[in-house]
Design an enzyme around this catalytic site. Structure first.
Site, short mmCIF file in Angstrom:
data_model
loop_
_atom_site.label_atom_id
_atom_site.label_comp_id
_atom_site.label_asym_id
_atom_site.label_seq_id
_atom_site.Cartn_x
_atom_site.Cartn_y
_atom_site.Cartn_z
N GLU A 170 -20.22 -39.24 46.63
CA GLU A 170 -18.77 -38.97 46.65
C GLU A 170 -18.13 -40.11 45.87
O GLU A 170 -18.14 -41.25 46.31
CB GLU A 170 -18.28 -38.90 48.09
CG GLU A 170 -16.92 -38.21 48.22
CD GLU A 170 -15.76 -39.16 48.04
OE1 GLU A 170 -15.24 -39.23 46.88
OE2 GLU A 170 -15.37 -39.82 49.00
N CYS A 179 -9.56 -41.76 47.80
CA CYS A 179 -10.26 -41.01 46.76
C CYS A 179 -9.63 -39.64 46.53
O CYS A 179 -9.61 -39.15 45.41
CB CYS A 179 -11.74 -40.88 47.11
SG CYS A 179 -12.06 -40.09 48.69
#
Length: 479
Positions: free
Chosen positions: A226, A260
């Site tokens: 990720e 993020c």
């Protein structure tokens, strides 16, 4: 050896020892079965909830974020741990599957086995919530875990492993934490043989992910990565602009923009662009840096944020609020830009600071095109009063998750998988897919009776087998 944080710098030998210990403890953990693991994990969850303030203080002290933000992070971690513990048996337990006409004589079933030991490399922006999306699910799936927290927030990882051992003392070694810089993470990803992990779950920059992937490739160790995002918000002409502005400011400025899946780009219909900008600026101006949100945890990120803002203005963008001077302090002020060219770094690169670009678009078709033009593909959001239009737009976006009339709504729903593609990485955490990410499918067939024509036996006459194959061919040719 002790690092500057007062925590050890663990070497390759240390990592191997931790992995071997987690593997040994993990065998007993896996043998418990999902129901007993659920009981143990819920006991741990209750202990974490009771110590929420303690965890929040450690998070705040290491990252600089306000305690109220840290407490919210602890809550999100609890939500995901709870879901993983309660649903692992349903998702991973043995279930019947259809055998099909050709194999009607076989009873088929599918279950999932633990992989063994999962290496989790965590980030500094959400040092508890983000890794729990791997740790909690990996433990619920029956694995041992070796956790390497960010060197900027090692104390959270140390406290997490200690709390598990205290809550579930019979299985204390199942979750282990190793601390240190990137070299410790490299050791975790690259250790070979029985002392190596069986999968790595990494959260961080695309550049570091490539290094981790290269280390994993040497031993064919699977990787879940990720790596961040450049999330876009689409605002239609009929949107509730107050709701959109409120959500955009929170998504862009929360945690000083160090999220993020935070908001970095906004594409608003031309007819509402100016009004939306005014509302965003009004809300952003009311924020108090240092109180509403904390500093940039990684000091070097200040240079990236400043470069993006400066270049946006050089490229022809307009600063609606703030500017280069706003982001030179460790706690940067909010910056709202508009009219920034699509090839400017503030649009193409992850800024990871309290900066948002609000650009006008002709219509939502252009908004989708611009949103999907990014090399990142993590999350997105759509604002419109039409539910049907919102769902249609969400379905057209290439990102891994989309919220309609909110931002980051998917992050707090534990049953939804989370992850992206491209520079955002690959694989999924959270939800059923998150549990399966840390387990291996195990297929079993049981022969119930002898079939009329056994195609898996040399004793079946060739002519009879040929007739059966031809019959099957004809059926497939017709239907």
């Amino acid at each position: 050896m002790t690092g500057g944080t007062g925590h050890p710098v663990h070497t390759l030998d240390d990592v191997r020892a931790a992995t071997a210990a987690a593997r040994s403890a993990g065998r007993r953990w896996a043998a418990l079965g999902a129901r007993e693991r659920r009981t143990a994990l819920l006991r741990w969850k209750r202990a974490l909830a009771a110590r929420a303030d303690e965890f929040a203080r450690v998070i705040a002290s290491e990252t600089g974020k306000p305690v109220h933000d840290a407490r919210a992070e602890v809550l999100m971690a609890l939500v995901h741990l709870d879901w993983a513990a309660r649903h692992a048996h349903r998702v991973l337990g043995r279930r019947r599957v259809a055998s099909g006409l050709l194999s009607v004589h076989q009873r088929a079933s599918l279950s999932y086995r633990p992989l063994g030991v999962i290496g989790v490399i965590g980030p500094w922006n959400y040092p508890l919530y983000t890794p729990m999306g791997s740790i909690g699910y990996a433990l619920a799936a029956g694995n041992g875990v070796v956790f390497k927290p960010s060197e900027l927030a090692p104390g959270v990882g140390v406290l997490l492993a200690r709390s598990f051992g205290e809550a579930v003392p019979a299985h204390a070694g199942v979750l282990r934490t190793v601390t240190g810089p990137g070299s410790t993470g490299a050791a975790l990803a690259g250790a070979q043989g029985p002392a190596g992990v069986d999968k790595v779950a990494f959260t961080g920059s695309p550049g570091t992910a490539r290094k981790v992937a290269a280390a994993c490739a040497a031993t064919l160790t699977p990787l879940l990565a990720e790596c961040g995002g450049k999330d876009a918000v689409l605002v239609a002409a009929d949107a509730d602009l107050d709701a959109a502005a409120d959500a955009i400011v929170w998504g862009a400025m929360g945690n000083a923009g160090q999220t993020c899946a935070g908001v970095e780009r906004v594409y608003a219909a031309e007819s509402v662009h100016e009004e939306l900008c005014a509302r965003i600026v009004s809300r952003a101006r009311a924020l108090t840096p240092g109180e509403t949100y904390g500093p940039l945890t990684l000091p070097s990120q200040l240079g990236v944020v400043e470069r993006h803002v400066e270049q946006a203005l050089v490229d022809g963008g307009t600063a609606r609020l703030g500017g280069p001077d706003s982001v030179r302090a460790r706690v940067p002020g909010p910056v709202v830009l508009s009219g920034v060219p699509e090839d400017s770094p503030a649009v193409t690169e992850e800024t990871f600071g309290p900066v948002v670009v609000v650009n006008p678009v002709r219509d939502m078709d252009e908004a989708v095109e611009r949103a999907d033009a990014s090399v990142y593909s993590l999350g997105a959001a759509v604002f419109t009063r039409s539910r049907a239009a919102g769902l249609a737009l969400a379905g057209r976006l290439a990102s891994g998750a989309v919220s309609v009339n909110s931002v980051l709504g998917f992050a707090t729903v534990p049953s939804l998988p989370f992850g992206g593609a491209g520079e955002s990485g690959y694989g999924r955490i959270h939800g059923a897919e998150g549990l399966r990410a840390f387990a291996a499918p195990h297929s079993v067939t049981v022969r119930r009776f002898a079939p009329p024509v056994d195609l898996t036996s040399f004793a079946t006459p060739r002519e009879r087998a040929a007739r059966a194959v031809e019959l099957g061919r004809r059926l497939h040719a017709r239907f």
